[in-house]
Structures are given as structure tokens and as C-alpha cells.
Design a protein around this motif. Structure first.
Motif, PDB file in Angstrom:
ATOM      1  N   SER A   1      20.639  36.389  18.983  1.00  0.00           N
ATOM      2  CA  SER A   1      20.388  37.156  17.808  1.00  0.00           C
ATOM      3  C   SER A   1      19.454  36.698  16.913  1.00  0.00           C
ATOM      4  CB  SER A   1      21.734  37.649  17.129  1.00  0.00           C
ATOM      5  OG  SER A   1      22.121  36.312  16.489  1.00  0.00           O
ATOM      6  N   GLU A   2      18.993  35.607  16.930  1.00  0.00           N
ATOM      7  CA  GLU A   2      18.005  35.196  15.881  1.00  0.00           C
ATOM      8  C   GLU A   2      17.312  33.943  16.345  1.00  0.00           C
ATOM      9  OE1 GLU A   2      19.835  34.542  12.251  1.00  0.00           O
ATOM     10  OE2 GLU A   2      20.507  32.705  12.510  1.00  0.00           O
TER      11      GLU A   2
ATOM     12  N   SER B   1      14.311  38.272  15.024  1.00  0.00           N
ATOM     13  CA  SER B   1      15.370  38.818  15.902  1.00  0.00           C
ATOM     14  C   SER B   1      14.764  39.072  17.280  1.00  0.00           C
ATOM     15  CB  SER B   1      15.916  40.091  15.458  1.00  0.00           C
ATOM     16  OG  SER B   1      16.745  39.914  14.266  1.00  0.00           O
TER      17      SER B   1
ATOM     18  N   PRO C   1      25.597  34.157  20.537  1.00  0.00           N
ATOM     19  CA  PRO C   1      25.035  34.602  19.336  1.00  0.00           C
ATOM     20  C   PRO C   1      23.938  33.961  19.033  1.00  0.00           C
ATOM     21  CG  PRO C   1      26.812  32.840  19.508  1.00  0.00           C
ATOM     22  CD  PRO C   1      26.802  33.484  20.782  1.00  0.00           C
TER      23      PRO C   1
END
Length: 539
Positions: free
Chosen positions: A187-188, A165, A184
Motif C-alpha cells: 500500500s505504500e 502509493s 499491507p
């Protein structure tokens, strides 16, 4: 009883083996046999070569010579393997072999211990955070090799490891929360396993630059924009689709240190944004471009190449704004191009014609140059070669003054062929500064970043603690930029390296392009509250 063959190697074998009581008891019944020690480099002695390599590593690390022990071990093992396996006397063949190997079993355990220590050290280097990014000393070079070995050993672990993350920094305003909600991919992140090592990834980047760049030139339409001093900057319009002129959003890309539109990092951005309906243009500095060099006209007073030239960057943005009047323009800067984009957004504030920006792996200060010379001299010298090529394309530049022609200026010892020497002896004189330490300090002052408190456009700063070219300390400094402006968001990953955030276990894909597209599209959609996007395309 017959004597052993009168050869030096045979006598050495006999002396080593017969020195042990158990060996004498084992070998005496077979002294009539011809004893020949095989060559160490035979194909069927591969395992013995590996043992020898382990002993070399042990000798280097412990300063204890083990080759005498290795010779005895090789002699006894080879002798045992060549003793007749037919039933001679009452001693079975397997007992003969076991007895010979048992003579030096402690050697095997010692070598296994050395290998185990190397494996543990390699894994430790591969898993440390932040990773070592230096090869200036023998110890650092050894650690770099161990890091590479550890990455190879841990490859299966990387394949199944969970994504990381990224560390996000931002002020909790309503708009920032809305922007992040529409991103999105932030986020990772999971780096492609076989590109986890920064040196391997950087090598792969260079190979793709050299091997595949020319095939993408057909998608580039170059426009030369004259500068007031008689030079020229280049704008590479990416046109890989027939409806490019009808696209309603414009991405202005600040190219890499000496790059153009077809270098790997830049073309991945161009292809991704073009596929999403963006019109993409890449700004190429004077003299830059390995595949498509922007050679300068022979103007007597034209400035030469400078990676931090703000006026040329502003000229390029203004020209694109006039060409694409009425269309929203967003910016994406890569490395040195990111530094120029940061300076543009922070200097102009509300007057910026760029509606939102993404800055990727941009240096935070002139200290990057000194740090690179100190930590990574080989990479520094390689980049200087590229910079010198760019400088050579500026035919009309004022010749550099020699250091010996300057009086009263201090000149310190620096890395020969490094960044600081190049900036001091070649760049500074061509821009009107003395080739001294004081002169290069003045020359580099204009490359210092403008405080981000003046930033008035949504800006995403991407960086990696494994960058290599930018030290972890500089990355940590970058993470504080969001505190000075509510418009700045920082995202720092532990993995990836300079300009390389490739994800996927199979064919690598560009994470930077994906994140940047999500952020800029969200910024255009969420900016109506305090930024008039329709007017940013400017007049």
C-alpha cells in the motif's frame, strides 16, 4: 606622493579601481599605503573561490565571459579589505569597505541570480517524473548532475515527505482482493531519502557487493548440477540457521544478470526469507558469480553463459522439486532471473512446479539492450565487462567467429563495447548464430517474453519508473500484463531503482523482500481453491 609598487597585479588593480570616479575619491587619500592583492587560493578567500565557481558556471551556460568583471570585483574587494582600518583622514573604515564593494554590487546580484537559476534547475530535475535516465549527450550529462544536486538540496524534504502509493494493476477477482488484503506493504513505499538518486543508490549497491559479499559465503552450500551437454549449473543453498533442513517452504531465487547468492540484492532476499522460516536456494547460471564463480568443466560441446537460457532454468527447478519433494516451492526472480521466471511461469502454465512467483525489475523485451546502449553507455559497458567475465569462465565454449569471416551479413555501427556489439560479436556466434545484425536478432528472439495469458500461478510483477536500466516506456508496457491474465498483479513505484527498494530514514531495509514474503505467504494460504499446493513440490 609615493608611487604604487611596480608589479603587474598592482597596476591591474590600480587601473580597475581608478577607472571609477567614486573609487578614485575613495583611494586617493591612501595612495601612500602599500597595496598588495592576496592570492585567490588563500584559506581566508574561500568565499571568493565560490564566487569564481559561480562565474564559471555562468560563463558555460550563458556564453558570456565574466572573468574580467570578476577580476575587478576581486581586486576592489581585496584592496578594501587590506586598506588600513585605523582612522586615516575623515573616512571611517566601514565606509571605505562599503564603498569598495558598492563599486561592483551588480556583480553580486548577477552571481546570485545565476546560483538561483542553478538551484531551481536542479530542483526541477530532481522532482520531474519520470526522471531522466540518460547520460549519452553533454546536455543529458549536465541534467544528470543537476538531478544529483537537486537531490542533495531536497534531502530535508525527502525526509519528511509522505510515502507514495504504488500503482497496482490487477483483475478484481476474489482471490486477488484476498491476496492484496494480506499484503499491507504494497500500500505504500518510501525510498530511503539519501538513496533517492538512482546513481547514488546504484553506486551504494555496487560498493556493498564488493565490500561485504565474501563475509556471507559461509552461509552458502553450493551444489553443482550437471547439464545434458556437459556443462554445469549451480544451486546455492542458503543455510544460516541450524534447522534449515526441517523448514517446510522453499523459495527458488533466480539470480541477477551475472550474480550468485551473495550479491547484495540476492542475499537480502535470502536473509529475510530464511528468518521467516523458508528454505532458500539460488540458481546461478553457467560461468556466473563474481564472488563464487560457477566455472564450467572443459566439455567440448557445452553451451556457454546465456542470461536468458530457459532450459537450464527448468532443469534447476526440476532438481529442486525432486530434492524437496512434497514441499511447496515459490519463485522470486531478480532482473535477468526475473525474466527467466516469467518465461517459466508463462510457458508451463498449469504444469509449473512453482506455486507462485514474484518478478522484480525484469526486462520486457530485447529492446532493453538497445535502449541501454543508447541512453546509458557507461553502465552498458560496465555490465558487458561482467558478462565477458562470465563468458570467460565457460572454458569449453565454441570459439567466437570473427565478423570478417561472415559473408553477406549486414553489420551496423553500434556502441563500441556496448551490449549490442557484445551480443552480436561474442554471444551469438557461441550459440550458433552469425555475428551480424540478422544473426543477433535471431539469437535474441528466444529472450522475448512469453505472453502472460498462459500464466496460471499467482504472480506479482514489481517495477520502478526510476529503474534506469529499464526505460519508463518499457515499465508502462509491463503494467498491461495483468490485463491478459487474472493471475498477474503489477505494482509500479515512482521511486527506487533497479533492484533497489530500500526504505527507512536510518539504516536502509529491503522493501522488495518484505513485499515478496507477504505475497508468497498469502498465495500459499489462499491457493487451495484452484492450485493444489501440496502437489506442486512435484515428482
Amino acid at each position: 606622493m609615493s608611487q604604487w609598487p611596480p608589479t603587474t597585479m598592482a597596476e591591474a588593480v590600480r587601473a580597475k579601481i581608478m577607472a571609477q570616479p567614486s573609487a578614485r575619491m575613495l583611494v586617493e587619500p591612501f595612495r601612500s599605503e602599500v597595496f598588495v592583492v592576496p592570492d585567490l587560493f588563500r584559506k581566508d578567500r574561500l568565499w571568493l573561490q565560490c564566487v569564481g565557481l559561480a562565474c564559471i558556471m555562468h560563463s558555460i551556460t550563458s556564453r558570456v565571459a565574466v572573468f574580467d568583471h570578476l577580476e575587478a570585483f576581486a581586486a576592489s574587494a581585496s584592496a578594501a579589505s587590506l586598506l588600513p582600518l585605523r582612522d586615516l583622514g575623515d573616512l571611517p573604515a566601514m565606509e571605505r569597505l562599503s564603498g569598495a564593494l558598492a563599486l561592483h554590487a551588480w556583480q553580486v546580484w548577477k552571481i546570485c541570480a545565476v546560483v538561483a537559476i542553478l538551484v531551481v534547475a536542479a530542483c526541477r530535475e530532481a522532482l520531474r517524473s519520470p526522471r531522466l535516465a540518460a547520460h549519452a549527450t553533454p546536455l543529458e550529462a549536465l541534467q544528470t548532475v543537476l538531478q544529483l544536486l537537486g537531490d542533495v538540496l531536497l534531502l530535508p524534504l525527502y525526509v519528511f515527505a509522505r510515502p507514495e502509493s504504488p500503482e497496482l494493476g490487477f483483475q478484481r477477482t476474489e482471490r486477488n482482493l484476498q491476496l492484496l488484503k494480506q499484503c499491507p506493504s504494497l500500500s505504500e513505499f518510501k525510498q530511503t531519502p539519501w538513496l533517492r538518486n538512482a546513481n547514488v543508490a546504484f553506486t551504494a549497491l555496487m560498493i556493498t557487493d564488493i565490500a561485504f559479499a565474501e563475509r556471507f559465503c559461509k552461509f552458502v552450500r553450493r551444489e553443482l548440477v550437471p547439464t545434458p551437454d556437459g556443462g554445469a549449473i549451480a544451486l546455492d543453498w542458503w543455510e544460516d540457521r541450524p534447522d534449515v533442513s526441517s523448514l517446510k517452504r522453499v523459495l527458488f531465487v533466480g539470480s541477477t544478470f551475472t550474480g550468485d547468492a551473495v550479491t547484495t540484492a540476492t542475499r537480502e532476499v535470502c536473509r529475510h526469507f530464511s528468518a521467516r522460516g523458508w528454505r532458500v536456494v539460488v540458481y546461478v547460471r553457467r560461468g556466473c558469480g563474481r564472488t563464487m564463480p560457477n566455472r564450467q568443466p572443459p566439455a567440448a560441446h557445452a553451451r556457454p553463459f546465456c542470461p536468458a537460457d530457459f532450459s537450464d532454468f527448468e532443469l534447476a527447478v526440476d532438481h529442486v522439486a525432486r530434492t524437496c519433494a512434497g514441499l511447496p516451492i515459490c519463485g522470486l526472480g531478480l532482473s535477468a532471473g526475473g525474466g527467466q521466471l516469467r518465461a517459466y511461469l508463462n510457458s508451463l502454465g498449469e504444469q509449473s512446479k512453482i506455486a507462485a512467483g514474484v518478478i522484480v525489475d525484469a526486462p520486457t523485451s530485447r529492446g532493453t539492450m538497445y535502449s541501454l546502449d543508447r541512453r546509458l553507455p557507461l553502465i552498458a559497458k560496465a555490465l558487458v565487462v561482467a558478462a565477458r567475465d562470465a563468458l570467460s569462465c565457460c572454458n569449453g565454449s565454441v570459439p567466437a567467429r570473427r565478423v570478417s569471416e561472415v559473408e553477406g551479413g549486414a553489420v551496423d555501427e553500434v556502441l563500441p563495447g556496448g551490449f549490442v556489439q557484445f551480443a552480436r560479436d561474442e554471444m551469438a556466434p557461441r550459440h550458433g548464430f552469425a555475428p551480424t545484425d540478422a544473426g543477433v536478432a535471431k539469437y535474441l528472439q528466444h529472450s522475448e517474453p512469453v505472453d502472460s495469458s498462459h500464466c496460471a500461478r499467482p504472480t506479482l510483477e514489481l517495477a520502478s519508473l526510476n529503474d534506469q536500466l529499464i526505460s519508463p516506456e518499457e515499465v508502462r508496457q509491463l503494467q498491461t500484463f495483468w490485463r491478459r491474465s487474472p493471475h498477474v498483479i503489477t505494482a509500479v513505484t515512482a521511486n527506487g531503482t533497479h533492484l533497489i527498494r530500500w526504505y527507512g530514514n536510518g539504516r536502509p531495509r529491503c522493501w522488495v523482500s518484505r513485499v515478496a514474503a507477504e505475497f508468497l505467504e498469502a498465495a500459499l494460504g489462499a491457493g487451495a481453491g484452484d492450485v493444489d499446493i501440496s502437489a506442486v513440490g512435484g515428482k
